[in-house]
Design an enzyme around this catalytic site. Structure first.
Site, PDB file in Angstrom:
ATOM      1  N   HIS A  81     123.529  23.020  10.519  1.00 63.93           N
ATOM      2  CA  HIS A  81     124.338  21.924  11.059  1.00 63.93           C
ATOM      3  C   HIS A  81     123.556  21.085  12.067  1.00 63.93           C
ATOM      4  CE1 HIS A  81     128.236  24.283   9.903  1.00 63.93           C
ATOM      5  NE2 HIS A  81     127.558  23.857   8.866  1.00 63.93           N
ATOM      6  N   PRO A 128     131.001  27.357  24.454  1.00 62.61           N
ATOM      7  CA  PRO A 128     132.291  27.560  23.783  1.00 62.61           C
ATOM      8  C   PRO A 128     132.269  27.179  22.314  1.00 62.61           C
ATOM      9  CG  PRO A 128     132.375  25.596  25.156  1.00 62.61           C
ATOM     10  CD  PRO A 128     131.026  26.201  25.351  1.00 62.61           C
ATOM     11  N   ASP A 129     133.145  27.808  21.575  1.00 62.02           N
ATOM     12  CA  ASP A 129     133.333  27.451  20.171  1.00 62.02           C
ATOM     13  C   ASP A 129     134.344  26.299  20.142  1.00 62.02           C
ATOM     14  OD1 ASP A 129     133.937  27.242  17.519  1.00 62.02           O
ATOM     15  OD2 ASP A 129     134.490  29.338  17.229  1.00 62.02           O
ATOM     16  N   PHE A 130     133.913  25.137  19.644  1.00 63.27           N
ATOM     17  CA  PHE A 130     134.790  23.958  19.634  1.00 63.27           C
ATOM     18  C   PHE A 130     136.111  24.221  18.922  1.00 63.27           C
ATOM     19  CE2 PHE A 130     130.542  21.889  19.695  1.00 63.27           C
ATOM     20  CZ  PHE A 130     130.679  21.293  20.931  1.00 63.27           C
ATOM     21  N   ARG A 131     136.032  25.106  17.922  1.00 64.19           N
ATOM     22  CA  ARG A 131     137.224  25.323  17.111  1.00 64.19           C
ATOM     23  C   ARG A 131     138.177  26.341  17.724  1.00 64.19           C
ATOM     24  NH1 ARG A 131     136.015  27.646  12.592  1.00 64.19           N
ATOM     25  NH2 ARG A 131     133.984  28.244  13.341  1.00 64.19           N
ATOM     26  N   ASN A 154     124.722  27.105  14.417  1.00 60.71           N
ATOM     27  CA  ASN A 154     124.665  26.689  15.822  1.00 60.71           C
ATOM     28  C   ASN A 154     123.635  25.588  16.035  1.00 60.71           C
ATOM     29  OD1 ASN A 154     126.523  28.673  16.175  1.00 60.71           O
ATOM     30  ND2 ASN A 154     125.080  30.171  16.992  1.00 60.71           N
ATOM     31  N   ILE A 155     123.961  24.733  16.984  1.00 64.12           N
ATOM     32  CA  ILE A 155     123.093  23.581  17.267  1.00 64.12           C
ATOM     33  C   ILE A 155     122.362  23.759  18.594  1.00 64.12           C
ATOM     34  CG2 ILE A 155     124.539  21.956  15.972  1.00 64.12           C
ATOM     35  CD1 ILE A 155     125.679  21.126  18.818  1.00 64.12           C
ATOM     36  N   ASP A 156     122.538  24.951  19.225  1.00 61.17           N
ATOM     37  CA  ASP A 156     122.082  25.126  20.601  1.00 61.17           C
ATOM     38  C   ASP A 156     120.611  25.522  20.742  1.00 61.17           C
ATOM     39  OD1 ASP A 156     122.067  27.934  20.006  1.00 61.17           O
ATOM     40  OD2 ASP A 156     124.177  28.071  20.563  1.00 61.17           O
ATOM     41  N   ARG A 165     134.154  39.530  15.892  1.00 61.13           N
ATOM     42  CA  ARG A 165     135.403  39.974  16.524  1.00 61.13           C
ATOM     43  C   ARG A 165     136.529  40.068  15.497  1.00 61.13           C
ATOM     44  NH1 ARG A 165     135.433  40.327  21.867  1.00 61.13           N
ATOM     45  NH2 ARG A 165     133.778  39.295  23.025  1.00 61.13           N
ATOM     46  N   ASP A 166     136.463  39.214  14.477  1.00 60.94           N
ATOM     47  CA  ASP A 166     137.540  39.170  13.495  1.00 60.94           C
ATOM     48  C   ASP A 166     137.008  39.386  12.085  1.00 60.94           C
ATOM     49  OD1 ASP A 166     139.483  38.210  15.487  1.00 60.94           O
ATOM     50  OD2 ASP A 166     138.239  36.394  15.437  1.00 60.94           O
ATOM     51  N   CYS A 213     119.964   2.740  21.923  1.00 61.32           N
ATOM     52  CA  CYS A 213     118.548   2.579  21.576  1.00 61.32           C
ATOM     53  C   CYS A 213     117.902   1.513  22.467  1.00 61.32           C
ATOM     54  CB  CYS A 213     118.457   2.166  20.104  1.00 61.32           C
ATOM     55  SG  CYS A 213     116.785   1.870  19.541  1.00 61.32           S
ATOM     56  N   SER A 232     126.817  32.820  20.453  1.00 60.85           N
ATOM     57  CA  SER A 232     126.481  32.057  21.658  1.00 60.85           C
ATOM     58  C   SER A 232     127.601  32.026  22.694  1.00 60.85           C
ATOM     59  CB  SER A 232     126.087  30.621  21.277  1.00 60.85           C
ATOM     60  OG  SER A 232     124.855  30.622  20.581  1.00 60.85           O
ATOM     61  N   CYS A 235     118.569   6.816  16.383  1.00 60.39           N
ATOM     62  CA  CYS A 235     119.304   5.554  16.496  1.00 60.39           C
ATOM     63  C   CYS A 235     119.980   5.239  15.157  1.00 60.39           C
ATOM     64  CB  CYS A 235     118.331   4.443  16.881  1.00 60.39           C
ATOM     65  SG  CYS A 235     119.064   2.809  16.702  1.00 60.39           S
TER      66      CYS A 235
HETATM   67 ZN   LIG Z   1     117.394   1.352  17.359  1.00 55.70          ZN
END
Ligand SMILES: [Zn+2]
Length: 326
Positions: free
Chosen positions: A155, A60-63, A136-138, A252-253, A187, A54, A163
């Protein structure tokens, strides 16, 4: 409980592997052409993906160092940088998490699937894709047209939120509207904080993930794209295919020893030896570089290039309509 389940599975698998005989090479050649020839004839393919697929969609990759997580969060005096992604800290103070989300939501809202996402969709259209496991969460694979049941979002995802108090569910639009205004979503029933349905450290992975044994036992070819397999238990999936099942890493790695040594259990039973190690030279292929370029190259060698580009063009034209639904 989850680790007990893994342990039980690994013991069973290790016992069966002792009796399964010597390593057998299923690829004509242990390189890209070998993978292409094998893929052309193979149907039960599992694809595992991570942040690298992605990044060409500007997510971006957070890590990654370029994201600069530490600098962004310095003002919060976190006990450690990754605390922002733990459930425990989120419950105490969701502000740093939503600070990052504030930056990420517009990016996620505008992102379009990459060639790699469409390559996975094309594998499905060709009847080859058994399952797609992603970190990925996207939800970009869904935007690319892949049916929800074909993907295991190990993930979690950003499509909905829950909530923390009354467990009421909220849709992406509700969350996005608050986050974009720099508000912490609360909420409307009980005023508790809403957490996007992404898996934070300290939370269980979704139950669909724990059905991996039925998928991975059928897998004939494992394609790992855009991940250095640093996070367990996801990384351990790579060791769950048959000991002779070809595995290709498009990244890439190369995967480092220290990363693959991260799991005590998987290494204890020698079922997740590092990718491309001497015991796996008969079945592991590393294709180094940009995921999209390599997927396009694979498509070209398979005679699918025109079809892939057409699929991407047509789908991208309809994407705004689809985006309004998530
Ligand atoms: Zn609630």
């Amino acid at each position: 409980m989850e680790y007990i389940r893994i342990l039980k599975y690994l013991v069973q698998k290790n016992v069966s592997s002792v009796f399964s005989g010597k390593s057998q090479q299923k690829l004509n050649s242990v390189d890209m052409d070998g993978i292409v020839n094998f893929l052309a004839e193979t149907n039960e393919v599992i694809v595992m993906t991570g942040a690298g697929i992605s990044t060409n969609a500007n997510i971006p990759d957070f890590r990654s160092e370029s994201f600069g997580l530490y600098n962004r969060l310095q003002k919060y005096n976190l006990p450690h940088t990754t605390a922002v992604f733990t459930l425990k800290y989120f419950k105490e103070n969701p502000a740093p998490f939503y600070d990052i989300a504030h930056e990420m939501y517009p990016v996620l809202q505008n992102a379009k699937p990459t060639i790699t996402h469409y390559f996975i969709k094309l594998l499905d259209q060709k009847g080859k894709l058994l399952k797609h496991y992603t970190q990925n969460i996207d939800c970009l694979e869904e935007l690319a047209g892949l049916e929800g049941k074909k993907t295991v979002q190990a993930h979690g995802h950003i499509k909905t939120g829950t909530c923390l108090g009354c467990q009421k569910s909220f849709d992406f639009k509700f969350l996005k509207d608050k986050v974009i205004k720099n508000e912490i979503p609360r909420c409307n029933e009980c005023s508790e904080t809403i957490k996007p349905d992404v898996v934070l450290f300290g939370e269980s992975l979704p139950k669909e993930f724990w059905n991996f044994t039925s998928d991975f036992s059928k897998c004939k070819l494992l394609i790992i794209i855009g991940t250095s397999l640093a996070v367990q238990p996801f990384a351990g999936l790579a060791g769950q295919v048959d000991l002779n099942c070809p595995r290709v890493l498009i990244n890439r790695d190369q995967i480092g020893d220290s990363e693959m040594l991260g799991s005590f259990l998987t290494n204890l039973f020698h079922l997740n030896p590092e990718f491309g190690s001497t015991s796996n030279t008969h079945r592991d292929v590393f294709l180094e570089g940009d995921c999209d370029k390599i997927c396009l190259q694979l498509a070209e060698k398979l005679g699918w290039k025109e079809e892939l580009l057409k699929l991407m063009d047509e789908n991208n034209r309809n994407i705004e309509e689809k985006k309004s639904k998530i």
